[in-house]
Each structure stands twice: as C-alpha cells, then as structure tokens.
Design a protein around this motif. Structure first.
Motif, PDB file in Angstrom:
ATOM      1  N   SER A 105       0.813  -1.219   0.000  1.00  0.00           N
ATOM      2  CA  SER A 105       0.000   0.000   0.000  1.00  0.00           C
ATOM      3  C   SER A 105       0.847   1.270   0.000  1.00  0.00           C
ATOM      4  CB  SER A 105      -0.936   0.010   1.222  1.00  0.00           C
ATOM      5  OG  SER A 105      -0.210  -0.098   2.434  1.00  0.00           O
ATOM      6  N   THR A 210      -0.627  -5.770   1.327  1.00  0.00           N
ATOM      7  CA  THR A 210      -0.932  -5.835  -0.099  1.00  0.00           C
ATOM      8  C   THR A 210      -2.431  -5.881  -0.362  1.00  0.00           C
ATOM      9  OG1 THR A 210      -0.848  -8.258  -0.117  1.00  0.00           O
ATOM     10  CG2 THR A 210       1.210  -7.078  -0.563  1.00  0.00           C
ATOM     11  N   LYS A 214      -6.306   0.108   3.687  1.00  0.00           N
ATOM     12  CA  LYS A 214      -5.213   0.512   4.568  1.00  0.00           C
ATOM     13  C   LYS A 214      -5.795   1.271   5.753  1.00  0.00           C
ATOM     14  CE  LYS A 214      -4.345   4.874   2.114  1.00  0.00           C
ATOM     15  NZ  LYS A 214      -3.326   5.701   1.410  1.00  0.00           N
ATOM     16  N   VAL A 229      -7.163   1.407  -0.807  1.00  0.00           N
ATOM     17  CA  VAL A 229      -5.854   1.762  -1.351  1.00  0.00           C
ATOM     18  C   VAL A 229      -6.070   2.348  -2.744  1.00  0.00           C
ATOM     19  CG1 VAL A 229      -3.612   0.872  -2.123  1.00  0.00           C
ATOM     20  CG2 VAL A 229      -4.677  -0.024  -0.024  1.00  0.00           C
ATOM     21  N   TRP A 232      -5.208   0.419  -6.342  1.00  0.00           N
ATOM     22  CA  TRP A 232      -4.820  -0.908  -5.838  1.00  0.00           C
ATOM     23  C   TRP A 232      -4.479  -1.840  -6.991  1.00  0.00           C
ATOM     24  CZ3 TRP A 232      -8.199  -5.583  -4.974  1.00  0.00           C
ATOM     25  CH2 TRP A 232      -7.505  -6.573  -4.260  1.00  0.00           C
ATOM     26  N   THR A 237     -11.698  -1.971  -5.570  1.00  0.00           N
ATOM     27  CA  THR A 237     -11.792  -2.164  -4.124  1.00  0.00           C
ATOM     28  C   THR A 237     -13.247  -2.160  -3.662  1.00  0.00           C
ATOM     29  OG1 THR A 237     -11.537   0.208  -3.772  1.00  0.00           O
ATOM     30  CG2 THR A 237      -9.533  -1.148  -3.690  1.00  0.00           C
TER      31      THR A 237
END
Length: 541
Positions: A105, A210, A214, A229, A232, A237
C-alpha cells in the motif's frame, strides 16, 4: 379455433409483459461509510501474531494478502501468486510463480525476497505462543529454526525475483490450504525494520500490506479507520470509501447504538468471547417480523463434542456399543438451546467437522445423532448385560458446565447411569484427563483452516479409537499427501469411520450471529470468516 385462441393469448401476454415496469435501479449511498463496532481494541495487527477468533483477524484480512486467499465462498484462489503451485511428482518441491504487478500500500514492489522474509519470520516464532509457526513445519529446516539453531528455513529459496521454491520433508497437500491463512501474508520487511518489530503495525504509516484497504487512523482503545488503497494493484476495491470501527466493550451499549442506526453491523468481528449479540436481543429479533431480516446466523468455527479419551475406560473397539448408546440418547435440540460459553448453537447431525467446512458429511449423516432412547438402552444392555459397568466419569471446562450438566442429567435419567461430573480451569482438566480421571470429556474443537487435516491431525487422545484404527490412519495418510481437491474423498471416508466408531460424537455446531441493517448489502460470512469489505456496499436510506 384452438390455435386462434392460443395465438390471441400469446399476443395478450406480449402486450402485458411489455407494460410491466422494470425493477428500480439500486441506489447507493453517496458516502459509502461502513460503521462497525468491536468489543475490544486490536491487540496486534501483525498477521503472524493474530489468533482466531479475534477482532484483529476480521480487520487484518482486508489489509494483508498472501500468495493465496479464501474468497467469501471459502474457495481458495490465487492472490499474489499467478496460479496454483507447480508440485514435483514426489510432492516435495513446490514452485510458486508470483505476479509482477503486486505493490504494498506504500507503493513498494512485492518480490520473492519479501515472501521468503515473511515466511521465515513466521517460522521463527515461538510455536507454543504462536501456533501459526506450524504452517511451515513441513518445510525443510523448520526444526532447526524452532530450536534456534538456524534463523531461516533451509528448504526455502528464490530462483529469481518472482519465483519462490520450497522443499518439504514429506508430501503435504494440505499445506496449500495453510498458505491461504492470514499468518502467511506477505509484509514489507523495510517497514518492519524501520518502524520496529513490535510496533510497526500500530500506525497508519507502518501498517503496510498488499490488501485492498489501509488503516488511516487509530485512537488507541477508541476507534480505527480504514480506506481503500488508491490504484490498488488488484483492481476494484468495491464501493466502500471508509470503514469506521468503534471499540465498545459494553454489549448493551453497542446494541442500543445499533438500534439507533449508529452502527451498520454488530458482530462483524466475532471474538473468543463467543457472542457479541445478547441472548435477549437475538430472541427479540427472531420473534419480531419487522426485525427478523436483520438477524444473520450461520454455522461458525467449532463443534462441541464428547471425547472418549485413551486414558478412560470407554475408548476400545469393544466399547463401541456404549459409545453409540451415549450418543443416541442425547437430545441435541435441547443441547443446542443450552450451547456453551454464551454462544449460539445448532444441533450437530453431520459429523465432527463443522457444517460448511470441507469434509462435512451432510445433514443427518451421523446416525448416532438421531435420538433413539430404545436403541440406546438396547445397546447399553448388549454392552453390559449384568449392569455392573454403569459409572461414567466426566470432566469439562468452565464454558461447558451447563452443557455437561444437561448430558449428565440425560444419561442418568434415561439410561440409569451414575455420572460423576468434574469441572475446573482448562489446564487442570487437561492434566486430570491425561492422568486418567475421566472416561469422557465435554469440549469443543475449533477450526484453524478449511481442511480435514486440521481436525484429524489433532484428535490424538481425544478420539483414540480412530487413531488406532489402521484403516483410518491409512485414509488420512493418503489424503494428506494429495492436493486438497483430490483428497476430499478419502478424508470423508475417514470422517465416516469416526461416526461408525462413535469415536467423538458431535453435539452442536457453534454459530456466528450478526445484526445487519437493511441498507447494508453483501455482509455476512462463511464458516470461518466474515465477507471482505470489497463485497459490502451501503444502499441509500
């Protein structure tokens, strides 16, 4: 005439269907903030040191990732790895090919060296304090690392920056399942070195993984905040823009604030406190037609059972009739209503492995769980025609006292046995069991991962008749050497032998309970974990 009528009806049908309105499109809340509540602050978010079940696990699974992961349906799939490993014909050499686009991240690239560092770090933990170290017990050099004679696994190396090679001491197909566990997550060694071995995870800058989320804020003992993130590497996400987690130890306060609409879910992070929703609240929601849809219950994590230990007097092949009798006479519906430790339970009828896990034999598969008082009495007479062996010594742990007392009462009132019940602290009961004080112990087996190996490798003295059964041993040994999907048939046959021998009859399956607001979509979970945040969204309300 008939054709003309049918044709007319068909035409009318088309007209009607053409007039039907389509469902209204789903409207999402623009803020997309998920409000959770947990009973205690995270003791650690270091994946290597997280236990199950804990608040930490439910949070960390959204922040960290490993070579493999379990989807919401509990199916294992590649994560950082490109695919499943290449395994040599003898089952000893495993080659893992990593994706080349994976980033932590903080933007750092993930390479084979990070995997090797992370795995060696777990293997070096004190196995008595951190059972996660055992994930790597089949890798060459594990004994040396555990004893302190080495600092790294000799059977672990990289052939290039994106290829990891592991050499095992014996074939172990179930290792693939273990590699999907949270403790096998890949962490950023540079961050750990810079922030400190014991403190790196405590700040948003240090908690680097990963996964798709976060940590963005933490007030110790009060709250935690997480966000997706940006860019990502894994793609989308999901819908959520923020997850806010309040720490509230008072169950009544958490439930009150949920009813007021301040929390979207209660019970997202189930812990070893067994239940985050009170019995009275569960009862209220079950019986209220307007609230019942918010109550989500599923089999979860563990099986309450009775164990006929090697040190007792009921564990031999000659005792199968009395073991079956002791199982058949029990009212599992009644036992489920009592459950243990404040948890919720359902009757166990499909064998020792909890419903929903690989190796579960199916509802009703355990014939010794189908209550039959007459059959139980007949089996008891056949085992002890003279009526001279009617004393049973039983031990149990603090959380299981009420359950054990119900079993004691049923065995005494229905079968005419004299049951001596002893209970005490866990270590005391275990010591006395090893010393031969009990014929039966009432307890629970808690799953660590979704493989029958997790159960069969740990039943030893607790289901002794199965352990000395050569057919059982052969089936498990063959299954252990195979890939999980190929091993399931033999594992199930071994599980059936447990039922046939009444080796350690299952009583109840533990349940997870969540309260979920109607505007939350995609919440829930499986037998081991809660759904990922990527699956959850907030509807407009």
């Amino acid at each position: 005439m008939t054709r003309r009528v049918l044709g007319l009806l068909a035409s009318l049908s088309l007209v009607v269907s053409g007039c039907e309105s389509s469902p209204a499109p789903v409207q999402f809340d623009p803020n997309q903030v998920l409000h959770l509540v947990v009973p205690n602050d995270a003791r650690t978010l270091d994946p290597a040191k997280i236990h199950q079940p804990t608040v930490e696990l439910s949070l960390a699974r959204n922040v960290f990732g490993g070579l493999y992961r379990f989807g919401d349906d509990l199916v294992e799939e590649p994560d950082i790895a490109k695919g499943m490993p290449d395994i040599s014909p003898d089952g000893l050499m495993w080659t893992f090919h990593l994706r080349t686009d994976v980033r932590f991240s903080n933007g750092d690239t993930v390479k084979a060296a990070d995997v090797i560092y992370s795995w060696n770090r777990v293997a070096s933990l004190n196995g008595d304090e951190y059972p996660s170290a055992s994930i790597f017990e089949r890798v060459q050099g594990f004994a040396e690392v555990q004893s302190g004679r080495a600092t790294t696994l000799s059977g672990l190396r990289k052939s290039d920056d994106y290829t990891v090679v592991a050499t095992l001491t014996a074939p172990a197909g179930y290792w693939l399942v273990e590699l999907g566990l949270w403790a096998a997550a890949v962490i950023d060694q540079g961050v750990v070195a810079g922030k400190g071995e014991d403190t790196w995870w405590t700040t948003p800058e240090g908690l680097v993984g990963t996964g798709p989320f976060k940590m963005t804020g933490r007030q110790k003992g009060k709250s935690l905040d997480f966000e997706p993130v940006v860019n990502w590497w894994g793609g989308s996400t999901g819908h959520l823009k923020q997850i806010h987690v309040d720490v509230i130890s008072d169950k009544a306060v958490a439930e009150s604030r949920y009813r007021a609409g301040e929390f979207d879910i209660v019970g997202y992070a189930p812990s070893d406190d067994f239940g985050q929703v009170s019995d009275q609240t569960i009862k209220t929601y079950r019986t209220d037609n307007t609230l019942s849809s918010e109550l989500h219950v599923r089999p979860w994590l563990g099986t309450g059972d009775i164990r006929f230990r090697v040190e007792g007097h009921l564990d031999t092949e000659a005792d199968v009739q009395v073991r079956r009798a002791l199982s058949l006479v029990l009212d599992r519906d009644r036992l489920a209503s009592i459950c243990f430790g404040g948890a919720q339970c359902q009757p166990a009828t499909g064998g020792l492995l909890t419903k929903g896990l690989a190796g579960y034999l199916g509802d009703g598969a355990d014939l010794n769980a189908k209550r039959s008082v007459s059959a139980a009495k007949e089996l008891l007479r056949a085992w002890d025609p003279a009526g001279s062996k009617r004393n049973v010594r039983m031990g149990t742990f603090p959380d299981f006292i009420l359950l054990a007392r119900e079993i004691q009462a049923e065995w005494q009132s229905v079968l005419g046995l004299t049951v001596q019940l002893d209970f005490g602290e866990v270590q005391t009961i275990r010591r006395k069991a090893f010393e031969g004080f009990y014929d039966v112990v009432v307890g629970e087996f808690t799953a660590d991962y979704d493989s029958p190996h997790n159960w069969f490798a740990n039943i030893d003295n607790e289901c002794h008749i199965a352990v000395v059964d050569l057919q059982f041993q052969s089936l498990v040994a063959k299954a252990d050497a195979k890939r999980p999907i190929e091993a399931l048939g033999e594992y199930k046959k071994a599980g059936q032998l447990l039922l046939d021998d009444a080796a350690c009859p299952a009583l109840v399956y533990q349940e997870a309970v969540q309260l979920v607001k109607p505007w939350v979509r995609g919440a829930g979970g499986n037998t081991l974990y809660e759904n990922y945040w990527t699956s959850i969204s907030i509807l407009k309300h």
